[in-house]
Design a protein around this motif. Structure first.
Motif, PDB file in Angstrom:
ATOM      1  N   THR A  67       0.826  -1.249   0.253  1.00 25.86           N
ATOM      2  CA  THR A  67      -0.362   0.264   0.236  1.00 25.86           C
ATOM      3  C   THR A  67       0.792   1.124   0.269  1.00 25.86           C
ATOM      4  OG1 THR A  67      -1.681  -1.025   0.842  1.00 25.86           O
ATOM      5  CG2 THR A  67      -2.021   1.393   1.099  1.00 25.86           C
ATOM      6  N   ARG A  90     -15.253   3.413  -6.291  1.00 30.35           N
ATOM      7  CA  ARG A  90     -14.573   2.446  -6.106  1.00 30.35           C
ATOM      8  C   ARG A  90     -13.252   3.378  -6.901  1.00 30.35           C
ATOM      9  NH1 ARG A  90     -17.250  -2.206  -5.583  1.00 30.35           N
ATOM     10  NH2 ARG A  90     -19.074  -2.388  -5.597  1.00 30.35           N
ATOM     11  N   ILE A 110      -7.599   4.117  -1.649  1.00 26.97           N
ATOM     12  CA  ILE A 110      -8.073   2.914  -2.402  1.00 26.97           C
ATOM     13  C   ILE A 110      -9.396   2.983  -2.049  1.00 26.97           C
ATOM     14  CG2 ILE A 110      -8.315   1.210  -4.191  1.00 26.97           C
ATOM     15  CD1 ILE A 110      -4.975   1.778  -4.197  1.00 26.97           C
ATOM     16  N   CYS A 112     -12.716  -0.138  -2.332  1.00 28.92           N
ATOM     17  CA  CYS A 112     -13.101  -1.384  -2.905  1.00 28.92           C
ATOM     18  C   CYS A 112     -13.962  -1.523  -2.149  1.00 28.92           C
ATOM     19  CB  CYS A 112     -11.965  -2.477  -2.677  1.00 28.92           C
ATOM     20  SG  CYS A 112     -10.687  -1.702  -3.336  1.00 28.92           S
ATOM     21  N   ASN A 132     -14.319  -3.570  -8.727  1.00 23.08           N
ATOM     22  CA  ASN A 132     -13.333  -2.919  -8.361  1.00 23.08           C
ATOM     23  C   ASN A 132     -11.882  -2.564  -9.201  1.00 23.08           C
ATOM     24  OD1 ASN A 132     -14.078  -2.364  -5.497  1.00 23.08           O
ATOM     25  ND2 ASN A 132     -13.811  -4.902  -5.205  1.00 23.08           N
ATOM     26  N   GLN A 133     -11.810  -1.071  -8.988  1.00 25.00           N
ATOM     27  CA  GLN A 133     -10.191  -0.603  -9.942  1.00 25.00           C
ATOM     28  C   GLN A 133      -9.150  -1.034  -8.976  1.00 25.00           C
ATOM     29  OE1 GLN A 133     -10.740   2.723 -12.384  1.00 25.00           O
ATOM     30  NE2 GLN A 133     -12.268   4.020 -10.415  1.00 25.00           N
ATOM     31  N   TRP A 134      -8.366  -2.113  -9.510  1.00 23.13           N
ATOM     32  CA  TRP A 134      -6.918  -2.447  -8.532  1.00 23.13           C
ATOM     33  C   TRP A 134      -5.641  -1.840  -9.673  1.00 23.13           C
ATOM     34  CZ3 TRP A 134      -7.862  -3.909  -4.642  1.00 23.13           C
ATOM     35  CH2 TRP A 134      -8.333  -4.947  -3.622  1.00 23.13           C
ATOM     36  N   PHE A 141      -0.777  -6.621  -6.739  1.00 21.84           N
ATOM     37  CA  PHE A 141      -1.493  -5.980  -5.740  1.00 21.84           C
ATOM     38  C   PHE A 141      -2.767  -6.136  -5.611  1.00 21.84           C
ATOM     39  CE2 PHE A 141      -3.785  -2.163  -4.286  1.00 21.84           C
ATOM     40  CZ  PHE A 141      -3.303  -1.349  -3.231  1.00 21.84           C
ATOM     41  N   LYS A 142      -4.040  -7.097  -6.741  1.00 25.57           N
ATOM     42  CA  LYS A 142      -5.071  -7.197  -6.606  1.00 25.57           C
ATOM     43  C   LYS A 142      -5.087  -8.435  -5.918  1.00 25.57           C
ATOM     44  CE  LYS A 142      -8.524  -9.011 -10.346  1.00 25.57           C
ATOM     45  NZ  LYS A 142      -8.285 -10.272 -10.065  1.00 25.57           N
ATOM     46  N   MET A 145      -4.434  -8.268  -2.066  1.00 22.23           N
ATOM     47  CA  MET A 145      -5.470  -7.594  -1.373  1.00 22.23           C
ATOM     48  C   MET A 145      -6.688  -8.468  -1.784  1.00 22.23           C
ATOM     49  SD  MET A 145      -4.854  -5.164  -0.092  1.00 22.23           S
ATOM     50  CE  MET A 145      -2.947  -3.877  -0.761  1.00 22.23           C
ATOM     51  N   GLU A 146      -7.185  -9.226  -2.599  1.00 23.08           N
ATOM     52  CA  GLU A 146      -7.816 -10.027  -2.451  1.00 23.08           C
ATOM     53  C   GLU A 146      -7.795 -11.171  -1.620  1.00 23.08           C
ATOM     54  OE1 GLU A 146      -8.527 -10.970  -6.960  1.00 23.08           O
ATOM     55  OE2 GLU A 146     -10.406  -9.497  -6.623  1.00 23.08           O
TER      56      GLU A 146
END
Length: 300
Positions: A67, A90, A110, A112, A132-134, A141-142, A145-146
């Motif tokens: 982050t 988002r 950001i 989400c 969501n915009q990653w 990153f995506k 985070m998921e």
């Protein structure tokens, strides 16, 4: 209701988590002790530290590190995932774009949300529809985070089972039709300070995020190490610091439970019985409450 508490309790939740799916969990002494502490913390402060939650500290730190890498990118790069109403609110918010009680907050973020398919909740869900915009950078990153969201959602579910017991209900009181498909929100927040506000707001306010309540029920806060910034106000109006403690999340209860998006939020029957049949609060629909909060906390 908050009291004149002077510190925020640390609760070792592992005994609750270990028995969370056991039909006889309520009979376990370890579970009963955690439930007792949850009950006291939610009544007196509305905040507590959750220790022994089971998410590896390596992952918690990796989430913070990646982050930071995103927020260190040039402003133009971050704008590639700019938040807009058309994107279902988002994506990236610049400094000063989030508003608390009419005052721009000195943070970037950001935002989400659990993804809603088109038409999933009719007109109620339309403002929040979208994906969501990653960011493409930093790499992975995506994916990170998921996975993190999935783990945090499970931690929240288990804590909610303890809170349900603390209220005198069954462990699954917040599941099933009411909250079995819980709607989640994740905010990744950076606090670079007013001096780097990209000319979009004045430096009259230096508060990272103004005093507020959260719009769900349960929030897990993953704080940077060695920086004490989060504060909680007690009933006397004193601000009590919540310094980061390794291996914990700071948890707080907010405006309402985090149910299914279209769930009608109303007093639990077990709570009504405890109040001599009196319903102390009006009903609300979670999605309506969320949309109202999002649309009034965001400016272009």
């Amino acid at each position: 209701m908050a009291t004149d508490f002077k510190s925020i309790p640390v609760i070792y939740v592992a005994p609750l988590f270990a028995k969370c799916n056991d039909p006889k969990m309520v009979q376990d002494p370890g579970v009963r002790e955690v439930v007792k502490q949850l009950d006291q913390a939610c009544r007196e402060a509305g905040f507590f530290y959750a220790k022994g939650h089971g998410i590896p500290e390596t992952m918690v730190k990796e989430v913070r590190n990646i982050t930071h890498k995103f927020f260190d990118l040039p402003y133009e790069e971050k704008l590639k995932i700019k938040m807009t109403p058309a994107a279902g609110y988002r994506g990236y918010q610049r400094i000063g774009e989030n508003i608390t009680k009419g005052v721009p907050d000195m943070h970037e973020a950001i935002d989400c949300y659990k993804e809603l398919k088109q038409g999933m909740y009719g007109a109620l869900g339309k403002p929040m529809e979208g994906c969501n915009q990653w960011p493409h950078y930093p790499p992975n990153f995506k994916e990170l985070m998921e996975k993190y969201i999935s783990l945090c959602t499970e931690v929240s579910r288990k804590i909610m089972r303890g809170i349900a017991l603390a209220l005198g209900g069954s462990p699954d009181e917040f599941e099933g039709e009411r909250g079995g498909d819980a709607f989640w929100v994740m905010r990744l927040i950076g606090y670079p300070g007013a001096s780097t506000a990209n000319g979009k707001c004045t430096s009259e306010n230096d508060i990272g995020c103004g005093a507020h309540t959260d719009n769900g029920l349960l929030t897990l806060v993953n704080q940077d190490e060695n920086i004490t910034a989060l504060q909680v106000r007690n009933q006397a109006g004193e601000w009590i610091s919540a310094p980061p403690i390794p291996g914990t999340f700071v948890c707080n209860i907010g405006d309402m439970l985090k149910p299914n998006y279209d769930a009608a939020v109303e007093p639990l029957e077990v709570c009504v019985r405890k109040s001599s049949g009196i319903r102390k609060f009006e009903n609300a629909v979670y999605g309506e409450h969320l949309v109202s909060k999002v649309q009034t906390n965001f400016v272009t």
